[in-house]
Each structure stands twice: as structure tokens, then as C-alpha cells.
Design a protein around this motif. Structure first.
Motif, PDB file in Angstrom:
ATOM      1  N   TRP A  11       0.833  -1.202   0.000  1.00  0.00           N
ATOM      2  CA  TRP A  11       0.000   0.000   0.000  1.00  0.00           C
ATOM      3  C   TRP A  11       0.870   1.255   0.000  1.00  0.00           C
ATOM      4  O   TRP A  11       0.637   2.184  -0.779  1.00  0.00           O
ATOM      5  N   TRP A  12       1.852   1.268   0.894  1.00  0.00           N
ATOM      6  CA  TRP A  12       2.700   2.463   1.021  1.00  0.00           C
ATOM      7  C   TRP A  12       3.513   2.691  -0.250  1.00  0.00           C
ATOM      8  O   TRP A  12       3.651   3.837  -0.700  1.00  0.00           O
ATOM      9  N   PHE A  13       4.064   1.613  -0.807  1.00  0.00           N
ATOM     10  CA  PHE A  13       4.836   1.751  -2.036  1.00  0.00           C
ATOM     11  C   PHE A  13       3.958   2.264  -3.183  1.00  0.00           C
ATOM     12  O   PHE A  13       4.387   3.102  -3.985  1.00  0.00           O
ATOM     13  N   SER A  17       4.452   5.894  -4.823  1.00  0.00           N
ATOM     14  CA  SER A  17       4.773   5.890  -6.260  1.00  0.00           C
ATOM     15  C   SER A  17       3.832   6.805  -7.029  1.00  0.00           C
ATOM     16  O   SER A  17       4.261   7.584  -7.892  1.00  0.00           O
ATOM     17  N   VAL A  18       2.541   6.713  -6.724  1.00  0.00           N
ATOM     18  CA  VAL A  18       1.559   7.562  -7.404  1.00  0.00           C
ATOM     19  C   VAL A  18       1.833   9.044  -7.128  1.00  0.00           C
ATOM     20  O   VAL A  18       1.821   9.881  -8.050  1.00  0.00           O
ATOM     21  N   LEU A  19       2.103   9.375  -5.856  1.00  0.00           N
ATOM     22  CA  LEU A  19       2.348  10.775  -5.497  1.00  0.00           C
ATOM     23  C   LEU A  19       3.640  11.298  -6.113  1.00  0.00           C
ATOM     24  O   LEU A  19       3.696  12.437  -6.593  1.00  0.00           O
ATOM     25  N   VAL A  20       4.674  10.475  -6.108  1.00  0.00           N
ATOM     26  CA  VAL A  20       5.957  10.900  -6.680  1.00  0.00           C
ATOM     27  C   VAL A  20       5.835  11.097  -8.188  1.00  0.00           C
ATOM     28  O   VAL A  20       6.311  12.099  -8.734  1.00  0.00           O
ATOM     29  N   ALA A 273       7.173  12.276   8.414  1.00  0.00           N
ATOM     30  CA  ALA A 273       6.709  11.301   9.402  1.00  0.00           C
ATOM     31  C   ALA A 273       6.162  10.056   8.703  1.00  0.00           C
ATOM     32  O   ALA A 273       6.443   8.922   9.106  1.00  0.00           O
ATOM     33  N   TYR A 274       5.388  10.272   7.649  1.00  0.00           N
ATOM     34  CA  TYR A 274       4.819   9.138   6.899  1.00  0.00           C
ATOM     35  C   TYR A 274       5.916   8.274   6.272  1.00  0.00           C
ATOM     36  O   TYR A 274       5.908   7.049   6.404  1.00  0.00           O
ATOM     37  N   SER A 275       6.864   8.910   5.581  1.00  0.00           N
ATOM     38  CA  SER A 275       7.895   8.143   4.884  1.00  0.00           C
ATOM     39  C   SER A 275       8.823   7.424   5.857  1.00  0.00           C
ATOM     40  O   SER A 275       9.258   6.296   5.591  1.00  0.00           O
ATOM     41  N   SER A 276       9.125   8.038   6.990  1.00  0.00           N
ATOM     42  CA  SER A 276      10.017   7.407   7.963  1.00  0.00           C
ATOM     43  C   SER A 276       9.382   6.168   8.581  1.00  0.00           C
ATOM     44  O   SER A 276      10.056   5.157   8.801  1.00  0.00           O
ATOM     45  N   ILE A 277       8.098   6.240   8.856  1.00  0.00           N
ATOM     46  CA  ILE A 277       7.404   5.125   9.503  1.00  0.00           C
ATOM     47  C   ILE A 277       6.994   4.045   8.497  1.00  0.00           C
ATOM     48  O   ILE A 277       7.175   2.852   8.755  1.00  0.00           O
ATOM     49  N   CYS A 278       6.448   4.469   7.368  1.00  0.00           N
ATOM     50  CA  CYS A 278       5.850   3.506   6.433  1.00  0.00           C
ATOM     51  C   CYS A 278       6.767   3.089   5.289  1.00  0.00           C
ATOM     52  O   CYS A 278       6.749   1.926   4.880  1.00  0.00           O
ATOM     53  N   VAL A 279       7.543   4.012   4.755  1.00  0.00           N
ATOM     54  CA  VAL A 279       8.328   3.727   3.561  1.00  0.00           C
ATOM     55  C   VAL A 279       9.729   3.235   3.895  1.00  0.00           C
ATOM     56  O   VAL A 279      10.189   2.218   3.359  1.00  0.00           O
ATOM     57  N   LEU A 283      10.987  -0.485   2.944  1.00  0.00           N
ATOM     58  CA  LEU A 283      12.026  -0.635   1.933  1.00  0.00           C
ATOM     59  C   LEU A 283      13.203  -1.442   2.472  1.00  0.00           C
ATOM     60  O   LEU A 283      13.753  -2.313   1.782  1.00  0.00           O
ATOM     61  N   TRP A 284      13.575  -1.173   3.709  1.00  0.00           N
ATOM     62  CA  TRP A 284      14.681  -1.903   4.337  1.00  0.00           C
ATOM     63  C   TRP A 284      14.352  -3.388   4.476  1.00  0.00           C
ATOM     64  O   TRP A 284      15.191  -4.244   4.209  1.00  0.00           O
ATOM     65  N   VAL A 285      13.119  -3.704   4.876  1.00  0.00           N
ATOM     66  CA  VAL A 285      12.698  -5.101   5.024  1.00  0.00           C
ATOM     67  C   VAL A 285      12.768  -5.829   3.685  1.00  0.00           C
ATOM     68  O   VAL A 285      13.281  -6.960   3.596  1.00  0.00           O
ATOM     69  N   VAL A 286      12.261  -5.203   2.628  1.00  0.00           N
ATOM     70  CA  VAL A 286      12.292  -5.827   1.304  1.00  0.00           C
ATOM     71  C   VAL A 286      13.728  -6.083   0.871  1.00  0.00           C
ATOM     72  O   VAL A 286      14.057  -7.149   0.331  1.00  0.00           O
TER      73      VAL A 286
END
Length: 310
Positions: A11-13, A17-20, A273-279, A283-286
């Protein structure tokens, strides 16, 4: 925290992606609305028969139907800090007829005035200043990446930098899409957003590093990231609420000259705040799962030894 943020990383990705992509398209299609600090303009120096306030002058200028809403108005001469007979107005480049027209409107609506000086001026912030600011930002990115790589690991450093670029594009895209003015305070606000985003990322990843010592080696990276976010999210929410309260007050109750400055920080802090928590963590986990195809263990032997040494 019951809601598993990392589990819903698709969801976050997708959202990011859409916003970027939308922001990048807007930047290339619409460009930016650079203010007179970047483009230069016309200075109109006037002396009124009676003392006037900045708000009185701005009301006339904004209603002149000459696209002068972004003008900078300053009181000069003898002033009681709220009103003065001498006023200097910095506007976009105007023709001689346009300068006379706006001067006439000001004189008619504010009790009479005479023009002391009309002159065209260059940009306050030229290409050299902008270039130096971009170079300084690039050096800061490199220094931050080097520090985080040394303190944590290069995967965390790159994940954090990706989120910072994400936040910068969000701000730039928003200003481009709504054609908001970019003035001298924009660079200062952008640097503040970069600092906030990096701080949020470091806080969460520092918790990740600490948890590698206490979690079982059979735990997945998803569990490690989820637990780390759960332990630090309240701190992130409290920090975000505090800065939004301050920036919101500045934006809604401050003067016109601080609106865009505070708006940059409002957008950047929310995005940070959103990118630090969700993105970041997702990304690190993937990345970690991809690097350990033999099984996504949270702490490999080599990593465990590094954590103990740290």
C-alpha cells in the motif's frame, strides 16, 4: 501497536509511487512559480500624505487586478512599526504604464501620495546562490549517508536518503501543482524538512539496531521492523503534533510573508513522518529479505556480532 505497518508495505509503495510520479509530471509540465527574489522586479518607492499600514497598501495592491499578489511591501522612513508615510513596494517587472497605474490607485485610495523612486532591480537570489545551496545540500546528503552507513549499515543509509528525496519531491510537486510562489525563505524551509526527515529515520532505525540484540534469530525482518516501529511511533506522533501545531499557527495566524515558509514545513513534516514510519522500514525489510534468500532471518550471525560490538 496492533496494525502491522510493514505487512501492508505494498500500500505504502503504491501510494508513494503515485504521489511521486504525479509530482514529477507536475514539475516538468507546470514548472515553478519563482518569486521576485529569484526573477527580479520593480521597486516602487512612495510617500503618502498620511501614515499607512502594510495591510492597507496590500489590500490595494492585491485588488489592482495586475497579478501583484506576491509583492513585498515594507515601511520605511520614520515609522511607529505599524504605519508610515514612506512605503517601498517590490513587485514583478512592470512597464512604465503599469507602474504609473498602480501608483495612481494607491494615491487615490489611500489619501494622496507621490512617487519618490521607480526602478528595476535584479534578482536577490541569483543562479550562483541557488547553485551553492544545491551543492551544500548535496554535500549534506553525502555526509549523512556516510555517517549512517558507519553507524548502522549502507542499506539503512540508502533507505533513509530515499525517504528524504520522497519528501522533497512531495513539497516541490505540491508547490508546482498549485503554482505557489517560491521565495527566499523556501530554501531555509527545505533544509529544515531535510533535517526533520533524517531525524525521524535515525530514531526508528536506531531502535531497529538495538532490537537486533534482543530479538530471536528466528524472527523475521518484518517482526523486527514492526516491533521497532511500535516502540518509537508514539514519540514520532508527539513530535509531529508539536511541530504541526507551531507551523499551523504560523501559517494561519502569521503574516503573508511567512505563509509559504510555514506551508513547506507543514507538507514536509507530514511527508517526513509518513515516509520514515511507512516507507523507510518497509524498503529496508524488502531489501534485507532479498539479500538473504536462504531465509529472512532478522539477525544473521555476522549482523549479530556487529550489533554486539556496537
Amino acid at each position: 501497536m496492533s496494525f502491522d505497518i510493514v505487512k501492508h508495505r505494498v500500500w505504502w509503495f503504491t501510494l508513494s509511487s503515485v504521489l511521486v510520479i504525479a509530482s514529477v509530471i507536475s514539475i516538468f509540465v507546470n514548472g515553478f512559480n519563482f518569486g521576485i527574489d529569484y526573477t527580479g522586479g520593480t521597486i516602487l518607492d512612495m510617500q503618502f500624505q498620511h501614515a499607512v499600514t502594510v495591510s492597507q497598501v496590500r489590500e490595494v495592491v492585491d485588488n489592482a487586478q495586475m497579478d501583484l499578489e506576491n509583492s513585498v511591501i515594507q515601511l520605511s522612513g520614520v515609522t511607529d512599526q505599524e504605519a508610515s508615510q514612506d512605503v517601498m513596494i517590490r513587485m514583478r517587472n512592470l512597464s512604465s504604464d503599469e507602474s504609473k497605474a498602480i501608483a495612481t490607485q494607491l494615491s487615490d485610495k489611500l489619501g494622496g501620495a507621490e512617487i519618490k523612486r521607480t526602478e528595476s532591480v535584479g534578482a536577490v537570489i541569483g543562479s550562483e546562490v541557488t547553485k551553492n545551496a544545491v551543492m551544500s545540500l548535496a554535500v549534506a546528503f553525502i555526509a549523512l549517508a556516510a555517517y549512517i552507513s558507519f553507524r548502522f549499515e549502507y542499506k539503512i543509509a540508502i533507505s533513509a536518503l530515499v525517504s528524504i528525496f520522497h519528501d522533497l519531491i512531495m513539497v516541490l510537486g505540491f508547490f508546482s501543482f498549485f503554482h505557489l510562489e517560491i521565495d527566499a525563505s523556501f530554501l531555509a524551509a527545505i533544509l529544515t524538512v531535510v533535517g526533520y526527515s533524517m531525524n525521524e529515520a535515525v530514531v526508528i532505525f536506531d531502535r531497529v539496531r538495538e532490537n537486533t540484540r534482543t530479538h530471536r534469530r528466528t524472527d523475521t525482518y518484518e517482526k523486527l521492523a514492526h516491533d521497532s516501529i511500535s516502540q518509537s511511533i508514539h514519540r514520532s506522533i508527539y513530535t509531529l503534533t508539536t511541530v504541526l501545531f507551531a507551523c499551523g499557527a504560523l501559517h494561519f495566524f502569521g503574516g503573508e510573508s511567512t505563509k509559504n515558509f510555514s506551508l513547506v514545513m507543514l507538507i514536509g513534516f507530514i511527508s517526513g513522518a509518513y515516509s520514515s514510519i511507512c516507507v523507510d522500514t518497509s524498503l529496508w525489510v524488502v531489501w534485507k529479505n532479498h539479500s538473504h534468500r536462504r531465509g529472512p532471518k532478522a539477525v544473521e550471525p555476522k549482523e549479530e556480532e556487529q550489533a554486539e560490538e556496537a
